[in-house]
Write an enzyme that holds these catalytic residues in place. Structure first.
Site, PDB file in Angstrom:
ATOM      1  N   TYR A 125       1.068  -1.227   0.032  1.00  0.00           N
ATOM      2  CA  TYR A 125       0.066   0.310  -0.030  1.00  0.00           C
ATOM      3  C   TYR A 125       1.138   0.941   0.299  1.00  0.00           C
ATOM      4  CZ  TYR A 125      -2.948   3.227   1.744  1.00  0.00           C
ATOM      5  OH  TYR A 125      -3.347   4.580   2.204  1.00  0.00           O
TER       6      TYR A 125
HETATM    7  N1  LIG Z   1      -7.965   4.330   5.891  1.00  0.00           N
HETATM    8  C1  LIG Z   1      -7.042   5.476   6.298  1.00  0.00           C
HETATM    9  O1  LIG Z   1      -6.505   4.930   7.482  1.00  0.00           O
HETATM   10  C2  LIG Z   1      -5.924   6.146   5.388  1.00  0.00           C
HETATM   11  C3  LIG Z   1      -5.183   7.090   6.027  1.00  0.00           C
HETATM   12  C4  LIG Z   1      -4.755   7.773   4.682  1.00  0.00           C
HETATM   13  C5  LIG Z   1      -4.892   7.744   3.870  1.00  0.00           C
HETATM   14  N2  LIG Z   1      -5.344   6.375   2.859  1.00  0.00           N
HETATM   15  C6  LIG Z   1      -6.583   7.512   1.666  1.00  0.00           C
HETATM   16  O2  LIG Z   1      -7.977   7.853   1.444  1.00  0.00           O
HETATM   17  C7  LIG Z   1      -8.087   7.702   0.949  1.00  0.00           C
HETATM   18  C8  LIG Z   1      -9.834   8.458   1.402  1.00  0.00           C
HETATM   19  O3  LIG Z   1     -10.051   6.953   2.495  1.00  0.00           O
HETATM   20  P1  LIG Z   1     -11.338   6.127   1.681  1.00  0.00           P
HETATM   21  O4  LIG Z   1     -11.955   6.357   3.437  1.00  0.00           O
HETATM   22  O5  LIG Z   1     -12.471   7.793   1.476  1.00  0.00           O
HETATM   23  O6  LIG Z   1     -12.415   5.334   1.328  1.00  0.00           O
HETATM   24  P2  LIG Z   1     -12.840   4.311   1.180  1.00  0.00           P
HETATM   25  O7  LIG Z   1     -13.785   5.035   1.168  1.00  0.00           O
HETATM   26  O8  LIG Z   1     -12.579   2.842   0.776  1.00  0.00           O
HETATM   27  O9  LIG Z   1     -12.980   5.055  -1.032  1.00  0.00           O
HETATM   28  C9  LIG Z   1     -11.935   5.192  -1.595  1.00  0.00           C
HETATM   29  C10 LIG Z   1     -13.154   5.420  -3.776  1.00  0.00           C
HETATM   30  O10 LIG Z   1     -12.389   4.434  -4.445  1.00  0.00           O
HETATM   31  C11 LIG Z   1     -13.321   4.219  -5.109  1.00  0.00           C
HETATM   32  N3  LIG Z   1     -12.570   2.824  -6.448  1.00  0.00           N
HETATM   33  C12 LIG Z   1     -11.755   1.843  -5.786  1.00  0.00           C
HETATM   34  N4  LIG Z   1     -11.755   1.090  -6.892  1.00  0.00           N
HETATM   35  C13 LIG Z   1     -12.084   2.758  -8.504  1.00  0.00           C
HETATM   36  C14 LIG Z   1     -12.272   1.939  -9.620  1.00  0.00           C
HETATM   37  N5  LIG Z   1     -11.365   1.084  -9.805  1.00  0.00           N
HETATM   38  N6  LIG Z   1     -12.919   3.304 -10.214  1.00  0.00           N
HETATM   39  C15 LIG Z   1     -13.946   3.819  -9.091  1.00  0.00           C
HETATM   40  N7  LIG Z   1     -13.783   3.894  -8.500  1.00  0.00           N
HETATM   41  C16 LIG Z   1     -12.542   3.198  -7.293  1.00  0.00           C
HETATM   42  C17 LIG Z   1     -14.029   3.654  -4.039  1.00  0.00           C
HETATM   43  O11 LIG Z   1     -15.584   3.144  -5.287  1.00  0.00           O
HETATM   44  P3  LIG Z   1     -16.433   2.342  -4.368  1.00  0.00           P
HETATM   45  O12 LIG Z   1     -17.480   2.985  -3.225  1.00  0.00           O
HETATM   46  O13 LIG Z   1     -17.257   1.773  -6.183  1.00  0.00           O
HETATM   47  O14 LIG Z   1     -16.447   1.175  -3.894  1.00  0.00           O
HETATM   48  C18 LIG Z   1     -14.760   3.991  -3.132  1.00  0.00           C
HETATM   49  O15 LIG Z   1     -15.857   5.218  -3.362  1.00  0.00           O
HETATM   50  C19 LIG Z   1      -7.656   6.802   0.226  1.00  0.00           C
HETATM   51  O16 LIG Z   1      -7.322   7.150  -1.034  1.00  0.00           O
HETATM   52  C20 LIG Z   1      -6.897   6.090   0.813  1.00  0.00           C
HETATM   53  O17 LIG Z   1      -5.712   5.002   0.486  1.00  0.00           O
HETATM   54  C21 LIG Z   1      -6.699   5.680   3.976  1.00  0.00           C
END
Ligand SMILES: NC(=O)c1ccc[n+]([C@@H]2O[C@H](COP(=O)([O-])OP(=O)(O)OC[C@H]3O[C@@H](n4cnc5c(N)ncnc54)[C@H](OP(=O)(O)O)[C@@H]3O)[C@@H](O)[C@H]2O)c1
Length: 217
Positions: A125
């Site tokens: 990741y």
């Molecule tokens: N979790 C953590 O603690 C953490 C920490 C730091 C940074 N981040 C980063 O923060 C960002 C947002 O996090 P979040 O919690 O909002 O994530 P999330 O709720 O999992 O949202 C990710 C989005 O990406 C979309 N996606 C995935 N595959 C796709 C594709 N092939 N085409 C178009 N869209 C696609 C998903 O679509 P669907 O709704 O259709 O599934 C979802 O809407 C991510 O980049 C994550 O890596 C996360």
């Protein structure tokens, strides 16, 4: 400003779409499932169907900025992280360059500065995030790289801690990350900055302004 939100149906993306609309912008809500369109429209977004695993060039047409907050998710293996977290971001950078869209903001992750020190589980990741960040930073676009800590669903309070390196780990609410992204788009002094963000005590626009001044030193 017309802003493409890649990952608009995600937990940050939904908050960002609503906040952009409330701030008077026109969020273009990229979704990969047509059935999500009504939900995104209710948040104030203009739904646009595009899959980051496929062709995304049309998504960038007629926007002023791109915010990438998509991700394959914690349950995915290294392959989807390369395809979506890295490859999706890179495709959008290429599309933005091809169509003259200058402003590009990416949600990266705290730890992407040093993937080698990540746990074995987190390394693919962090490597994908780092590769995407490096591509964005080398793009020649007007970029900003935002690296949040562990995301929570707590309500935001408009206060954060930001720095190139905060020197500690921690958590940050998705709501405040969305507010940071809106504030980044409003402040061109954030162009060329890479910074970490955690929950904290500082007013968001003021914290970004201070960061920009430090970046100039
Ligand atoms: N979790 C953590 O603690 C953490 C920490 C730091 C940074 N981040 C980063 O923060 C960002 C947002 O996090 P979040 O919690 O909002 O994530 P999330 O709720 O999992 O949202 C990710 C989005 O990406 C979309 N996606 C995935 N595959 C796709 C594709 N092939 N085409 C178009 N869209 C696609 C998903 O679509 P669907 O709704 O259709 O599934 C979802 O809407 C991510 O980049 C994550 O890596 C996360």
């Amino acid at each position: 400003m017309r802003v493409l939100v890649a990952g608009s149906h995600g937990k940050i993306g939904r908050r960002l779409t609503r906040r952009l609309a409330e701030a008077g912008h026109e969020p273009v809500a990229m979704i990969r499932d047509e059935e999500q369109a009504d939900e995104m429209a209710a948040l104030g977004g203009h739904p646009l169907v595009a899959d980051l695993a496929g062709d995304v060039a049309h998504a960038v047409a007629a926007v002023d900025a791109v915010v990438f907050t998509a991700g394959a998710g914690p349950g995915s293996g290294p392959g989807p992280k390369q395809t979506i977290d890295r490859g999706g971001a890179e495709k959008l950078v290429d599309a933005a360059k091809a169509q003259g869209v200058r402003r590009f903001v990416i949600v990266s992750s705290m730890g992407a500065d040093d993937p080698a020190s990540a746990s074995e589980q987190m390394r693919p990741y962090q490597e994908a995030k780092r590769q995407a960040d490096d591509y964005v930073a080398a793009s020649g676009l007007d970029w900003t790289i935002v690296r949040p800590g562990g995301l929570t669903d707590e309500p935001g309070d408009g206060r954060v801690a930001v720095a190139g390196s905060l020197g500690r780990g921690g958590k940050v609410s998705r709501d405040d990350v969305a507010a940071v992204l809106v504030a980044v788009l409003a402040d061109d002094r954030t162009i060329g900055l890479t910074f970490e963000v955690l929950d904290g005590d500082d007013d968001i626009p003021a914290a970004l302004a201070a960061l920009a001044v430090e970046g100039d030193r």
